[in-house]
Design an enzyme around this catalytic site. Structure first.
Site, PDB file in Angstrom:
ATOM      1  N   ALA A 151      -3.446  39.952  23.428  1.00  0.00           N
ATOM      2  CA  ALA A 151      -4.511  38.956  23.584  1.00  0.00           C
ATOM      3  C   ALA A 151      -5.848  39.558  23.188  1.00  0.00           C
ATOM      4  CB  ALA A 151      -4.582  38.462  25.019  1.00  0.00           C
ATOM      5  N   VAL A 152      -6.725  38.692  22.691  1.00  0.00           N
ATOM      6  CA  VAL A 152      -8.095  39.080  22.345  1.00  0.00           C
ATOM      7  C   VAL A 152      -9.016  38.028  22.956  1.00  0.00           C
ATOM      8  CG1 VAL A 152      -9.737  39.382  20.437  1.00  0.00           C
ATOM      9  CG2 VAL A 152      -7.398  40.254  20.217  1.00  0.00           C
ATOM     10  N   TYR A 179       1.366  36.644  13.372  1.00  0.00           N
ATOM     11  CA  TYR A 179       2.658  37.297  13.179  1.00  0.00           C
ATOM     12  C   TYR A 179       3.185  37.071  11.759  1.00  0.00           C
ATOM     13  CZ  TYR A 179       2.345  37.422  18.270  1.00  0.00           C
ATOM     14  OH  TYR A 179       1.914  37.621  19.555  1.00  0.00           O
ATOM     15  N   ASN A 191       1.392  27.652  19.515  1.00  0.00           N
ATOM     16  CA  ASN A 191       0.329  28.665  19.437  1.00  0.00           C
ATOM     17  C   ASN A 191       0.065  29.024  17.962  1.00  0.00           C
ATOM     18  OD1 ASN A 191      -1.434  30.796  19.736  1.00  0.00           O
ATOM     19  ND2 ASN A 191      -0.300  31.750  21.405  1.00  0.00           N
ATOM     20  N   GLU A 222       8.360  36.733  21.350  1.00  0.00           N
ATOM     21  CA  GLU A 222       8.494  35.293  21.596  1.00  0.00           C
ATOM     22  C   GLU A 222       7.111  34.702  21.540  1.00  0.00           C
ATOM     23  OE1 GLU A 222       9.927  35.073  25.558  1.00  0.00           O
ATOM     24  OE2 GLU A 222      11.890  35.801  24.936  1.00  0.00           O
TER      25      GLU A 222
HETATM   26  C1  LIG Z   1      -3.628  35.155  18.832  1.00  0.00           C
HETATM   27  C2  LIG Z   1      -4.832  36.073  19.030  1.00  0.00           C
HETATM   28  C3  LIG Z   1      -4.341  37.365  19.685  1.00  0.00           C
HETATM   29  C4  LIG Z   1      -5.449  36.388  17.645  1.00  0.00           C
HETATM   30  O1  LIG Z   1      -6.500  37.322  17.830  1.00  0.00           O
HETATM   31  P1  LIG Z   1      -7.591  37.652  16.680  1.00  0.00           P
HETATM   32  O2  LIG Z   1      -8.188  38.988  17.012  1.00  0.00           O
HETATM   33  O3  LIG Z   1      -8.511  36.514  16.513  1.00  0.00           O
HETATM   34  O4  LIG Z   1      -6.675  37.777  15.388  1.00  0.00           O
HETATM   35  P2  LIG Z   1      -7.114  38.438  13.996  1.00  0.00           P
HETATM   36  O5  LIG Z   1      -8.593  38.391  13.836  1.00  0.00           O
HETATM   37  O6  LIG Z   1      -6.444  39.774  13.863  1.00  0.00           O
HETATM   38  O7  LIG Z   1      -6.478  37.404  12.986  1.00  0.00           O
HETATM   39  C5  LIG Z   1      -5.240  37.610  12.382  1.00  0.00           C
HETATM   40  C6  LIG Z   1      -4.753  36.335  11.728  1.00  0.00           C
HETATM   41  O8  LIG Z   1      -4.451  35.392  12.761  1.00  0.00           O
HETATM   42  C7  LIG Z   1      -4.756  34.083  12.339  1.00  0.00           C
HETATM   43  N1  LIG Z   1      -5.695  33.447  13.286  1.00  0.00           N
HETATM   44  C8  LIG Z   1      -6.480  34.057  14.206  1.00  0.00           C
HETATM   45  N2  LIG Z   1      -7.145  33.118  14.908  1.00  0.00           N
HETATM   46  C9  LIG Z   1      -6.763  31.916  14.425  1.00  0.00           C
HETATM   47  C10 LIG Z   1      -7.072  30.571  14.748  1.00  0.00           C
HETATM   48  N3  LIG Z   1      -7.928  30.261  15.751  1.00  0.00           N
HETATM   49  N4  LIG Z   1      -6.470  29.569  14.057  1.00  0.00           N
HETATM   50  C11 LIG Z   1      -5.593  29.851  13.069  1.00  0.00           C
HETATM   51  N5  LIG Z   1      -5.257  31.116  12.734  1.00  0.00           N
HETATM   52  C12 LIG Z   1      -5.828  32.128  13.385  1.00  0.00           C
HETATM   53  C13 LIG Z   1      -5.328  34.191  10.975  1.00  0.00           C
HETATM   54  O9  LIG Z   1      -4.257  33.945  10.079  1.00  0.00           O
HETATM   55  C14 LIG Z   1      -5.767  35.624  10.846  1.00  0.00           C
HETATM   56  O10 LIG Z   1      -5.616  36.027   9.549  1.00  0.00           O
HETATM   57  P3  LIG Z   1      -6.912  35.999   8.544  1.00  0.00           P
HETATM   58  O11 LIG Z   1      -7.900  36.996   9.096  1.00  0.00           O
HETATM   59  O12 LIG Z   1      -6.338  36.393   7.246  1.00  0.00           O
HETATM   60  O13 LIG Z   1      -7.429  34.595   8.599  1.00  0.00           O
HETATM   61  C15 LIG Z   1      -5.920  35.401  19.903  1.00  0.00           C
HETATM   62  O14 LIG Z   1      -6.205  34.120  19.395  1.00  0.00           O
HETATM   63  C16 LIG Z   1      -5.559  35.277  21.392  1.00  0.00           C
HETATM   64  O15 LIG Z   1      -5.746  36.213  22.162  1.00  0.00           O
HETATM   65  N6  LIG Z   1      -5.038  34.115  21.819  1.00  0.00           N
HETATM   66  C17 LIG Z   1      -4.735  33.879  23.250  1.00  0.00           C
HETATM   67  C18 LIG Z   1      -3.582  34.766  23.746  1.00  0.00           C
HETATM   68  C19 LIG Z   1      -2.333  34.572  22.912  1.00  0.00           C
HETATM   69  O16 LIG Z   1      -2.000  33.452  22.548  1.00  0.00           O
HETATM   70  N7  LIG Z   1      -1.617  35.684  22.623  1.00  0.00           N
HETATM   71  C20 LIG Z   1      -0.385  35.653  21.831  1.00  0.00           C
HETATM   72  C21 LIG Z   1       0.778  35.389  22.732  1.00  0.00           C
HETATM   73  S1  LIG Z   1       2.300  35.309  21.795  1.00  0.00           S
END
Ligand SMILES: CC(C)(COP(=O)(O)OP(=O)(O)OC[C@H]1O[C@@H](n2cnc3c(N)ncnc32)[C@H](O)[C@@H]1OP(=O)(O)O)[C@@H](O)C(=O)NCCC(=O)NCCS
Length: 156
Positions: A73-74, A118, A111, A106
């Site tokens: 998570a971020v 992934y 999401n 999973e």
């Molecule tokens: C999923 C999550 C970890 C992504 O974190 P992040 O640091 O923003 O991700 P990154 O900056 O490394 O982005 C990687 C890729 O993810 C995708 N991405 C990230 N945020 C996105 C959004 N809001 N909508 C669509 N795609 C998204 C993009 O494809 C991105 O690639 P790009 O840079 O080429 O566009 C974050 O949104 C989060 O913590 N969500 C809540 C917790 C969660 O759902 N965890 C996963 C459980 S399986």
């Protein structure tokens, strides 16, 4: 500026609050976090921090041939700058370093951000668990990344 380091017991209170914000009713309890950190070295956890605290975190379980993503998570303020990608890379390297040939996870079918993350980092869908996430009844998508050049092919 952010720093990546190993997760510590002292992080648990902050992680419990963050997890509740980010995962709602699926959040881990204090006991779960303690048990996860007690599972080291098979389980490995990292946090990304900045001046305001924890920005992101991830954990991987490496029991043998197949490793599992436990969580990632971020925080909203850290999103979109590649932090999750860095954490996924760390999990892949950690799993490969432990001797695993594959890393599984999973993800909720709804999401979108996580599934894109992934997809872009070498995971492919291998199966679906219908209605796995309750009470909403959302499907779980099972994804796998092959590691160490494992391709299921010949070993010439
Ligand atoms: C999923 C999550 C970890 C992504 O974190 P992040 O640091 O923003 O991700 P990154 O900056 O490394 O982005 C990687 C890729 O993810 C995708 N991405 C990230 N945020 C996105 C959004 N809001 N909508 C669509 N795609 C998204 C993009 O494809 C991105 O690639 P790009 O840079 O080429 O566009 C974050 O949104 C989060 O913590 N969500 C809540 C917790 C969660 O759902 N965890 C996963 C459980 S399986």
């Amino acid at each position: 500026m952010s720093t990546v380091r190993e997760m510590r017991w002292q992080d648990i209170d902050e992680l419990v609050d963050l997890d509740r914000e980010l995962f709602g009713h699926e959040a881990w309890s204090q006991q779960t976090w303690w048990a996860e950190l007690a599972g080291r070295p098979q389980r490995q956890y990292r946090v990304v921090t900045d001046d305001h605290g924890i920005l992101g975190y991830a954990g991987v379980d490496c029991p043998g041939d197949v490793a599992d993503v436990m969580t990632i998570a971020v925080q909203p303020r850290g999103r979109g700058s590649g932090l999750a990608t860095e954490l996924v890379t760390w999990m892949r390297e950690t799993a490969a370093g432990s001797g695993a040939e594959a890393l599984l996870l999973e993800v909720r079918a709804d999401n979108v951000a996580a599934r894109k993350l992934y997809d872009r980092n070498g995971f492919e869908q291998i199966s679906v668990r219908r209605g796995y996430y309750q009470p909403e009844g959302v499907d779980a998508i099972i994804m796998r990344a092959l590691l160490n050049g494992a391709d299921g092919g010949s070993h010439e």
